[in-house]
Scaffold this motif. Sequence first.
Motif, PDB file in Angstrom:
ATOM      1  N   TRP A 163      32.250  37.032  76.292  1.00 25.77           N
ATOM      2  CA  TRP A 163      32.890  37.946  75.342  1.00 25.77           C
ATOM      3  C   TRP A 163      32.966  37.340  73.942  1.00 25.77           C
ATOM      4  N   GLY A 164      31.873  36.655  73.583  1.00 26.88           N
ATOM      5  CA  GLY A 164      31.668  36.293  72.197  1.00 26.88           C
ATOM      6  C   GLY A 164      32.204  34.958  71.753  1.00 26.88           C
ATOM      7  N   SER A 165      32.788  34.171  72.662  1.00 25.82           N
ATOM      8  CA  SER A 165      33.272  32.849  72.287  1.00 25.82           C
ATOM      9  C   SER A 165      32.134  31.837  72.387  1.00 25.82           C
ATOM     10  N   PRO A 166      32.123  30.809  71.541  1.00 28.30           N
ATOM     11  CA  PRO A 166      31.069  29.791  71.645  1.00 28.30           C
ATOM     12  C   PRO A 166      31.277  28.847  72.820  1.00 28.30           C
ATOM     13  N   ILE A 167      32.413  28.912  73.490  1.00 33.05           N
ATOM     14  CA  ILE A 167      32.706  27.981  74.576  1.00 33.05           C
ATOM     15  C   ILE A 167      33.246  28.729  75.797  1.00 33.05           C
ATOM     16  N   MET A 184      37.548  39.624  93.742  1.00 33.84           N
ATOM     17  CA  MET A 184      37.732  40.474  92.572  1.00 33.84           C
ATOM     18  C   MET A 184      36.530  40.357  91.651  1.00 33.84           C
ATOM     19  N   GLU A 185      36.404  41.295  90.757  1.00 31.57           N
ATOM     20  CA  GLU A 185      35.291  41.337  89.818  1.00 31.57           C
ATOM     21  C   GLU A 185      35.803  41.222  88.399  1.00 31.57           C
ATOM     22  N   ILE A 186      35.088  40.501  87.549  1.00 28.16           N
ATOM     23  CA  ILE A 186      35.459  40.381  86.142  1.00 28.16           C
ATOM     24  C   ILE A 186      34.553  41.268  85.305  1.00 28.16           C
ATOM     25  N   LEU A 187      35.165  42.084  84.473  1.00 28.07           N
ATOM     26  CA  LEU A 187      34.451  42.903  83.494  1.00 28.07           C
ATOM     27  C   LEU A 187      34.958  42.524  82.118  1.00 28.07           C
ATOM     28  N   ALA A 188      34.068  42.458  81.143  1.00 28.38           N
ATOM     29  CA  ALA A 188      34.492  42.036  79.810  1.00 28.38           C
ATOM     30  C   ALA A 188      33.581  42.630  78.750  1.00 28.38           C
ATOM     31  N   PRO A 189      34.121  42.864  77.551  1.00 26.82           N
ATOM     32  CA  PRO A 189      33.274  43.308  76.443  1.00 26.82           C
ATOM     33  C   PRO A 189      32.435  42.145  75.939  1.00 26.82           C
ATOM     34  N   PRO A 190      31.342  42.422  75.251  1.00 29.13           N
ATOM     35  CA  PRO A 190      30.449  41.355  74.806  1.00 29.13           C
ATOM     36  C   PRO A 190      30.873  40.681  73.511  1.00 29.13           C
ATOM     37  N   SER A 191      32.014  41.063  72.948  1.00 28.48           N
ATOM     38  CA  SER A 191      32.403  40.500  71.660  1.00 28.48           C
ATOM     39  C   SER A 191      33.894  40.205  71.650  1.00 28.48           C
ATOM     40  N   LEU A 202      42.752  35.289  70.084  1.00 34.53           N
ATOM     41  CA  LEU A 202      41.419  35.866  69.994  1.00 34.53           C
ATOM     42  C   LEU A 202      41.109  36.836  71.119  1.00 34.53           C
ATOM     43  N   ASN A 203      41.469  36.493  72.359  1.00 37.99           N
ATOM     44  CA  ASN A 203      41.032  37.270  73.501  1.00 37.99           C
ATOM     45  C   ASN A 203      42.176  37.726  74.378  1.00 37.99           C
ATOM     46  N   PRO A 204      42.859  38.830  74.052  1.00 34.56           N
ATOM     47  CA  PRO A 204      43.806  39.385  74.994  1.00 34.56           C
ATOM     48  C   PRO A 204      43.056  39.868  76.213  1.00 34.56           C
ATOM     49  N   SER A 205      43.712  39.909  77.366  1.00 36.25           N
ATOM     50  CA  SER A 205      43.006  40.154  78.612  1.00 36.25           C
ATOM     51  C   SER A 205      43.736  41.157  79.477  1.00 36.25           C
ATOM     52  N   SER A 206      42.970  41.775  80.372  1.00 38.07           N
ATOM     53  CA  SER A 206      43.546  42.676  81.367  1.00 38.07           C
ATOM     54  C   SER A 206      43.125  42.218  82.728  1.00 38.07           C
ATOM     55  N   THR A 207      44.035  42.208  83.644  1.00 34.52           N
ATOM     56  CA  THR A 207      43.714  41.830  84.999  1.00 34.52           C
ATOM     57  C   THR A 207      44.216  42.905  85.928  1.00 34.52           C
ATOM     58  N   GLY A 208      43.423  43.308  86.881  1.00 35.19           N
ATOM     59  CA  GLY A 208      43.910  44.316  87.793  1.00 35.19           C
ATOM     60  C   GLY A 208      43.136  44.363  89.076  1.00 35.19           C
TER      61      GLY A 208
END
Length: 234
Positions: A163-167, A184-191, A202-208
Amino acid sequence: MFNSANPKNKIKTLHSLTIVFWNANGVRNRSADIRNFLEEHSPDIFLIQETKLRPGINFSIPNYDVYRTDRPQRNNAPTHGGGTGILIKKSLPHHHIPTPQLHFVEATSISLNLTNKEPFTVTSIYIPPDTDSTLYTLDLETLIQLGPNPIICGDFNAQHQNWGSPINTTRVKELVRFTQVLGMEILAPPSPTRFGFNSAQLNPSSTGRKWICIFRLYQGRNYCPKSRETILIK
């Protein structure tokens, strides 16, 4: 997280509900912005991270029930940052879930039981950047067990190249391991999802688990499965 210049991009729709989550970096000086956003967009549930509220400080919004978990004071030392909260429309059938003992994360949770719908829980979570990068998943497991169909949204302070981080941080690597163990499966935006230099992490997250719809995804579409356990990183 929402950008006051373009908040529509941060609205999530689920079960005909609109859920917004945001790292506010303090709500006392932004209450007017919050009220204006709620009046204009009328989300059903508004999840906040880093409320920076303390016991004795009142925070209320018309037509919404407010639940909050303030960061506790330790050893009589001044407390800075942290805190989570949930604003939910008074018209929605729900109840507050007392926050269980957590050691690494901060969270506020509610349970909803809508007519002709499966019950589910919603949690606003904040993981401070100095939290142990591996043990925090113990608290995630505790939150997942609060009720059926849990939805956990917030700021994980997690970075990954997907999701767009260099690390790829240790925290995310542990999150991947954790989700694999639970199937479980991880889905994330590319940026990245940071908006403006004054925004919080930088990266708020959702878990469900089971079903979560994010980025205006609707239940029933192929990319928002109802029967698979899922973790989404925003």
